[in-house]
Design a protein around this motif. Structure first.
Motif, short mmCIF file in Angstrom:
data_model
loop_
_atom_site.label_atom_id
_atom_site.label_comp_id
_atom_site.label_asym_id
_atom_site.label_seq_id
_atom_site.Cartn_x
_atom_site.Cartn_y
_atom_site.Cartn_z
N LEU A 36 21.76 -27.55 -4.01
CA LEU A 36 21.35 -28.95 -4.14
C LEU A 36 20.44 -29.08 -5.35
N LYS A 37 20.29 -30.30 -5.86
CA LYS A 37 19.36 -30.56 -6.95
C LYS A 37 18.07 -31.14 -6.39
N GLU A 38 16.96 -30.75 -7.01
CA GLU A 38 15.65 -31.25 -6.60
C GLU A 38 15.65 -32.78 -6.58
N ASP A 39 15.04 -33.35 -5.54
CA ASP A 39 14.87 -34.81 -5.39
C ASP A 39 16.20 -35.56 -5.29
N LYS A 40 17.28 -34.88 -4.92
CA LYS A 40 18.58 -35.56 -4.84
C LYS A 40 19.21 -35.31 -3.47
N LYS A 41 19.69 -36.39 -2.87
CA LYS A 41 20.33 -36.33 -1.56
C LYS A 41 21.77 -35.86 -1.73
N GLU A 42 22.24 -35.02 -0.79
CA GLU A 42 23.62 -34.53 -0.82
C GLU A 42 24.31 -34.92 0.48
N ILE A 43 25.48 -35.58 0.37
CA ILE A 43 26.22 -36.02 1.54
C ILE A 43 27.53 -35.22 1.62
N ILE A 44 27.78 -34.61 2.77
CA ILE A 44 28.97 -33.77 2.95
C ILE A 44 29.80 -34.31 4.11
N ASP A 45 31.11 -34.38 3.93
CA ASP A 45 32.04 -34.81 4.97
C ASP A 45 32.22 -33.65 5.96
N GLY A 98 13.53 -24.39 -4.32
CA GLY A 98 13.47 -23.04 -3.76
C GLY A 98 14.63 -22.81 -2.82
N LYS A 99 14.47 -21.82 -1.92
CA LYS A 99 15.54 -21.48 -0.97
C LYS A 99 15.05 -21.69 0.45
N GLU A 100 15.95 -22.14 1.29
CA GLU A 100 15.63 -22.24 2.72
C GLU A 100 16.88 -21.98 3.53
N GLU A 101 16.70 -21.20 4.59
CA GLU A 101 17.82 -20.94 5.50
C GLU A 101 17.76 -21.97 6.63
N ILE A 102 18.84 -22.73 6.79
CA ILE A 102 18.87 -23.70 7.86
C ILE A 102 19.92 -23.29 8.89
N VAL A 103 19.67 -23.68 10.13
CA VAL A 103 20.60 -23.36 11.22
C VAL A 103 20.96 -24.66 11.91
N LEU A 104 22.28 -24.90 12.06
CA LEU A 104 22.80 -26.09 12.73
C LEU A 104 23.59 -25.67 13.96
N SER A 105 23.62 -26.56 14.95
CA SER A 105 24.50 -26.30 16.09
C SER A 105 25.32 -27.56 16.38
N GLY A 106 26.52 -27.36 16.89
CA GLY A 106 27.38 -28.45 17.33
C GLY A 106 27.90 -28.13 18.72
N VAL A 120 20.33 -22.82 1.78
CA VAL A 120 20.32 -23.96 0.86
C VAL A 120 19.41 -23.61 -0.32
N VAL A 121 19.96 -23.73 -1.53
CA VAL A 121 19.21 -23.45 -2.75
C VAL A 121 18.98 -24.78 -3.46
N VAL A 122 17.72 -25.17 -3.57
CA VAL A 122 17.37 -26.41 -4.26
C VAL A 122 16.97 -26.06 -5.69
N ILE A 123 17.78 -26.54 -6.64
CA ILE A 123 17.61 -26.19 -8.05
C ILE A 123 16.63 -27.16 -8.71
N PRO A 124 15.62 -26.64 -9.43
CA PRO A 124 14.66 -27.55 -10.06
C PRO A 124 15.31 -28.39 -11.16
N VAL A 125 14.83 -29.61 -11.28
CA VAL A 125 15.31 -30.52 -12.31
C VAL A 125 14.13 -30.84 -13.24
N ALA A 126 14.35 -30.67 -14.54
CA ALA A 126 13.28 -30.95 -15.50
C ALA A 126 12.90 -32.43 -15.44
N GLU A 127 11.59 -32.70 -15.34
CA GLU A 127 11.10 -34.06 -15.30
C GLU A 127 10.17 -34.29 -16.49
N PRO A 128 10.12 -35.51 -17.01
CA PRO A 128 9.25 -35.77 -18.16
C PRO A 128 7.78 -35.73 -17.75
N PRO A 129 6.90 -35.46 -18.70
CA PRO A 129 5.47 -35.52 -18.39
C PRO A 129 5.07 -36.95 -18.00
#
Length: 195
Positions: A36-45, A98-106, A120-129
Motif C-alpha cells: 500500500l502507499k502511505e496515506d492512501k486507501k486501498e479497496i480490494i474486491d 512500515g510493515k504490519e501483519e494482519i489476520v482476518l477471519s471469515g 501489509v507493507v506501507v510504502i512511504p510517499v515523499a511529501e513537500p516541506p
C-alpha cells in the motif's frame, strides 16, 4: 452390482450410493504480501480472494483478528454493471509507513471459519516541506505564503528552524517540517517581491 459365490452362482442388483454434502470452510487466496502507499486507501474486491461453497460472499461474517496500524473495513456496493460487489478496504494510519501483519477471519452460515494472514507493507510517499508561522490560540498556523512588512530602509531577520510540537513559538521565526530532509538541505526561493 454382481455377487458370485464359491460355486460360481451369481446374482445382480442395484445399489444406490448417496453422497451427502459436507459443509466446508471458506477458502482464501489472499496474497501473502500486500503493498500500500502511505496515506492512501486501498479497496480490494473480495470475490477475487475468497470462495465459499455454502454461502454467497455477502453472507460471510468477516472479522479483523489482528491489526493496529491499518484500519480495515468491509462493505458492499453495486457496480456499474449492476453486480453486487463485496470489498475489503485497507486504510493505513496517517503519516505511517512500515510493515504490519494482519489476520482476518471469515465465517459462513454453517459456522465454518477460515483465516488469512497478510503482511501489509506501507510504502512511504515523499511529501513537500511545510511552513508554519506564529501561533493561533497557542497552536502553529500552517501557511502557503508569508507576508513580511518592513519600514523604509529597515532590515528584518527572520529565523528558520524545525517545528517540533511543544516548543515555544516565536512570531519572528518560520517553522518548517519535512519528513524526508534536514531543513538545512532545503533550497529557499523568493517567488514574489513587491519591491
Amino acid at each position: 452390482i454382481t455377487v458370485t459365490d464359491g460355486d460360481g452362482l451369481s446374482d445382480r442388483g442395484n445399489l444406490l450410493v448417496t453422497v451427502s454434502a459436507v459443509a466446508e470452510s471458506p477458502r482464501f487466496t489472499f496474497p501473502q504480501t500486500l503493498d500500500l502507499k502511505e496515506d492512501k486507501k486501498e479497496i480490494i474486491d473480495l470475490s477475487q480472494y475468497a470462495i465459499d461453497d455454502e454461502d454467497e460472499m455477502g453472507k460471510l461474517k468477516w472479522e479483523v483478528i489482528q491489526s493496529t496500524k491499518i484500519e480495515i473495513e468491509f462493505d458492499q456496493q453495486i457496480d456499474a454493471e449492476g453486480i453486487l460487489r463485496h470489498h475489503i478496504i485497507f486504510t493505513p494510519s496517517g503519516d505511517w509507513h512500515g510493515k504490519e501483519e494482519i489476520v482476518l477471519s471469515g465465517t459462513d452460515s454453517e459456522g465454518k471459519s477460515a483465516y488469512a494472514t497478510i503482511e501489509v507493507v506501507v510504502i512511504p510517499v515523499a511529501e513537500p516541506p511545510q511552513i508554519w508561522t506564529g501561533s493561533q490560540n497557542g497552536s502553529p498556523v500552517l501557511t502557503e505564503s508569508v507576508s513580511i512588512e518592513l519600514d523604509e530602509d529597515q532590515d528584518k531577520e527572520i529565523g528558520i528552524q524545525p517545528y517540533k510540537p511543544g516548543i515555544g513559538l516565536d512570531d519572528s521565526v518560520l517553522y518548517v517540517t519535512d519528513d524526508e530532509n534536514d531543513i538545512r538541505q532545503l533550497i529557499w526561493s523568493i517567488i514574489k517581491s513587491a519591491g
